[in-house]
Enzyme design. Structure first.
Site, short mmCIF file in Angstrom:
data_model
loop_
_atom_site.label_atom_id
_atom_site.label_comp_id
_atom_site.label_asym_id
_atom_site.label_seq_id
_atom_site.Cartn_x
_atom_site.Cartn_y
_atom_site.Cartn_z
NE ARG A 1 -4.55 22.21 -14.96
CZ ARG A 1 -4.42 23.15 -14.02
NH1 ARG A 1 -3.62 24.15 -14.21
NH2 ARG A 1 -5.11 23.07 -12.91
CG HIS B 1 -8.94 24.64 -9.53
ND1 HIS B 1 -8.82 23.94 -10.70
CD2 HIS B 1 -8.04 24.10 -8.66
CE1 HIS B 1 -7.87 23.01 -10.54
NE2 HIS B 1 -7.39 23.09 -9.33
#
Lengths: 247, 129, 115, 357
Positions: D23, D7
């Site tokens: 994000r 990740h």
């Protein structure tokens, strides 16, 4: 990084050798950004491999590392050593039987949780071909807060009424019942009411509010129970007015 | 396996001394003793009032006794504590939602305090302040 | 599990708690302190004024509610508090607490009826 | 087992995940010069708004790989918990952060002392998910009669060499349910599978636990071996691998396997013995680490989460296959292969960014 020596007083209990639990102290060099769980892990990895406790995610979502830390039920992964005095007293969660060291038996809580039918009870089954269940953001908002419960049982450890009467359904289970009762897709309120609105359900609560204070995710079980009391009271009098109504 | 879960004893009488939160809770609960006792004083007053002017006068005089004033001071403190604790939890018990927005708890609490101030002012006005 | 009958006493408790929260402090202030220590003139609680208040049907009703609801509020909370202090004889406690509240209500009603 | 997802945005030290959602809302990743470096790795152009499959919303493996390259170039930020880049959410504003990312603000403030409203969050790639696992069929059945597996431990192949976020929900809810229903059906069928071989296996498993209890020599610690295993797997079988790095880790893991025989239990209790549990877990993790390394060594290509610096191209001809690792006691596992069943989505070129449109 700064290191600080902290004395952990940990309540130990091995049912095979100990008559009753007793404290054992460990001196742990702690990093500045450590949580209490890091210090307990240090004890396990370096000082004493016989220490037993539960933990998993280290980020306050799995709910397994609850402990009494200086008398308060807390997730040890969210309790920062920098906020603590130099002596930290660590005990298993209050109000549950101690299995071993910091591990408690939570079977009773699991039974309580199951007893309130914590799942959607839809009006009718809907086939996948018939499309999605639609819920508006406003309908979601009504209960969203109560979905955040991670079943860490800190609220049971904080609740004096559960301490005195283990029949009490307790904060998390009642908050979860409320969550489903408020869900626009659910029609199970009547099915839950026999447990929720019994003497051992919401009516055992005297609104101490400690459950909501210690909740790591601001679920506010105390508020949920108060709201359920009001709703159940309305139900009760409506039932008296229309006795033939199917309750 | 030799499981032997250990159950720690909890005092049924002094548990509430363990944490400040519990002490505050018990103080809130004990307020009922003072609200109940004051209500009893009001009932006595009503009886004396129904007994006539002389009895009412004697009742008013008894209220001036130092022990009565002391009791009422204490009762006032607990009654105020009851009011504060009662109002401050109203958003929990009766949350208000408009669409997706939740009415801030402070507004609900504030409305109660405003109402309280108005009722108190009205009573004081009628009493001749 | 059976559904509880607690809504009866709890609704009185909740209503009484709300009434007590709004009016009890100012009532204590007026009847118990302000006149007694001279902050308010004695006429505030003069016999004629008080009599007029309780003889007016609306006043009669309000005064009764100001006694009846806080009394039941206090009675129910006292029952719970007794349990919190470790007294487990709930039936006896219930009889005493609710009995006192009933007694206070009846006496108040009787006095209000008599004036 | 060679496919392990990193990740791209974990907190340094704890590895706590900062969700993709941050994000998705428009958070940007910058290096030590404040430069949105993802545009250098085929993910651009660097639009100021979030765009699906571009820049910060590129796939997890690409973002993690980009970090590795930035790190090689010396453009990451050095911290006591390793090198980081910055995830900047400040431009979203306090209101949006509190509304959409309250947990992120809480996690960052609590665990790294950074309030994302006022400062960028330090992040780095962290090991996240194994795409491989116990081989199961669509009913969550394994090759061992009566054993069902679901969740991250299983491989029902809804992921390929890579994985989308939240696929674990499907693994749990769909295949968890199928596993439960399948096991219940099997139990109801009243067929006993306790043949002699199974009984012998159970005795062997029991003996393994007994041996740990009886062991007195050596004095290797579970925590110490686990730390060494973590270090060698990260350095040799991490975001990028080579023949050389994998062989090095293979040797280290064989050494750890040998030393594991000297693990001694301090805790002899029969009640909630976590010393025993950790020792058994380490035993299993050593096997899994071996399977990761050996299958990664055998796969001389780069695909999804498996990136070989010495074999950078994807090779569908030779490796459009599942690797199957078979346990051999005391040795490296043997690897064989099974063809991938292609249904609706053909393997194709992975193109990201918005420039090609």
């Amino acid at each position: 990084m700064n290191e600080r020596h902290v004395d952990l007083e940990i309540l130990r209990y091995d049912p095979e050798t100990d008559e009753e639990p007793a404290f054992q102290t460990y001196r742990v060099p702690c990093q500045e950004d450590w949580v209490v769980l890091d210090a307990v892990n240090y004890v396990k990895d370096v000082l004493d491999r016989t220490l037993s406790y539960r933990w998993s995610c280290h980020m306050a979502v799995c709910g397994s590392c609850g402990m009494m830390i200086n008398g308060e039920p807390m997730l040890s992964c969210k309790a920062f050593v920098r906020d603590m005095p130099d002596r930290i007293r660590i005990e298993p969660l209050a109000n549950f039987p101690i299995e071993r060291d910091l591990v408690v038996v939570t079977d009773d809580f699991m039974d309580k949780l199951a007893s309130v039918k914590p799942y959607l009870i839809p009006r009718e089954e809907k086939a996948i071909e018939d499309g999605a269940h639609v819920q508006t953001p406003a309908q979601l908002k009504k209960f969203k807060q109560y979905t955040l419960c991670i079943n860490c049982t800190l609220c049971y450890a904080a609740c004096p009424q559960y301490a005195h009467d283990q029949n009490f359904t307790g904060p998390a289970a009642l908050a979860l019942a409320h969550r489903y009762n408020l869900d626009s897709q659910d029609v199970g309120r009547g099915a839950r009411e026999d447990v929720v609105a019994s003497n051992a359900g919401i009516w055992e609560c005297s609104f101490v509010g400690a459950c909501s204070d210690v909740c790591p995710h601001e679920v506010d079980p105390a508020g949920a129970i108060q709201q359920t009391k009001i709703a159940s009271t309305v139900d009760y009098f409506m039932g008296l007015l229309t006795p033939e109504r199917d309750r | 396996m030799s499981r032997r879960p250990y159950r720690r004893a909890v005092s049924t009488t002094s548990w509430w001394l363990a944490r400040p939160r519990y002490i505050r809770y018990m103080a809130r609960e004990v307020s009922c003793v003072f609200i109940g006792a004051y209500t009893a004083v009001v009932v006595v007053g009503l009886v004396r009032l129904s007994d006539g002017a002389a009895a009412w006068g004697a009742f008013l005089e008894s209220l001036q006794a130092p022990v009565s004033v002391a009791f009422h001071l204490l009762a006032l403190a607990f009654a105020l504590y009851h009011t504060v604790t009662w109002f401050n939890v109203t958003p929990k018990a009766m949350p208000v939602q408009f669409g997706e927005a939740q009415l801030p708890g402070g507004v609900i609490i504030g409305a109660h305090y405003t109402g309280w101030a108005l009722v108190s002012a009205l009573v004081l006005f009628l009493a001749g302040v | 599990m059976a559904r509880s009958n607690k809504p009866i006493v709890w609704s009185l408790f909740a209503a009484g708690g709300t009434v007590a929260a709004f009016i009890t402090p100012v009532m204590i202030l007026v009847t118990g302190l302000a006149v007694a220590v001279g902050l308010l003139p004695a006429e505030a609680l003069a016999y004629d004024r008080m009599l007029a208040l309780v003889q007016n049907p609306l006043g009669k009703g309000l005064v009764f509610l100001a006694v009846f609801l806080p009394a039941w509020h206090a009675a129910h909370r006292l029952r719970i508090t007794a349990h919190d202090f470790g007294i487990r004889a709930d039936v006896a406690v219930m009889a005493v607490c609710y009995g006192l509240a009933a007694l206070a209500s009846v006496i108040a009603a009787f006095a209000l009826f008599r004036v | 087992m060679e496919f392990v997802q990193y990740h791209p945005t974990g907190l340094p030290g704890t590895g706590i995940l900062i969700t993709e959602g941050s994000r998705g809302e428009g958070g940007i990743l910058v290096n030590k010069d404040g430069y949105r470096y993802l545009q250098d790795y085929g993910l651009g152009p660097p639009d100021p708004w979030p765009r699906n499959k571009a820049m910060e919303l590129g796939p997890r493996d690409r973002l993690s790989q980009a970090f590795w390259h930035e790190n090689q170039k010396g453009r990451t930020i050095d911290t006591p918990h390793g090198d980081v880049v910055h995830l900047d959410l400040r431009h979203l504003g306090e209101k949006r952060i509190d509304e959409c990312l309250p947990m992120i603000r809480d996690l960052a403030t609590s665990y790294v002392g950074v309030d994302p409203v006022h400062a960028p969050i330090p992040v780095r790639p962290v090991v996240h998910y194994t795409m491989g696992g116990i081989d199961t069929d669509i009913d969550a059945k394994t090759r061992i009669e009566g054993l069902f597996a679901a969740g991250e431990c299983a491989c029902v192949s809804i992921n390929g060499a890579n994985r989308l976020g939240s696929n674990s929900l499907t693994e749990l809810l769909v295949f968890g349910a199928r596993a439960g229903l399948g096991a219940a059906r099997l139990a109801e069928a009243e067929v006993s599978h306790a043949d002699e071989a199974a009984i012998r296996e159970q005795a062997a498993a029991g003996d393994r636990v007994g041996r740990l209890f009886r062991n007195t020599g050596g004095g290797e610690s579970v925590a110490g071996l686990r730390r060494e295993m973590n270090a060698t797997m990260e350095s040799g079988a991490g975001i990028y691998r080579t023949e050389e790095s994998l062989s090095r880790s293979c040797a280290v893991m064989n050494d750890i396997r040998r030393r594991y025989a000297d693990v001694v239990l301090e805790d002899k209790s029969n009640v909630y013995n976590t010393d025993l549990i950790q020792a058994l877990e380490l035993d299993a993790m050593i096997d899994i680490a071996g399977a990761v390394i050996v299958s990664a060594l055998a796969r001389r290509e780069s695909r999804g989460a498996h990136q070989r610096l010495d074999h950078e191209r994807r090779d569908d001809e030779a490796y459009l296959k599942h690797s199957l690792a078979h346990y051999v006691a005391g040795e490296d596992p043997t690897i064989d292969y099974r063809d991938v069943v292609i249904t609706r989505s053909e393997p194709g070129e992975r193109v990201y960014g918005g420039a090609h449109k």
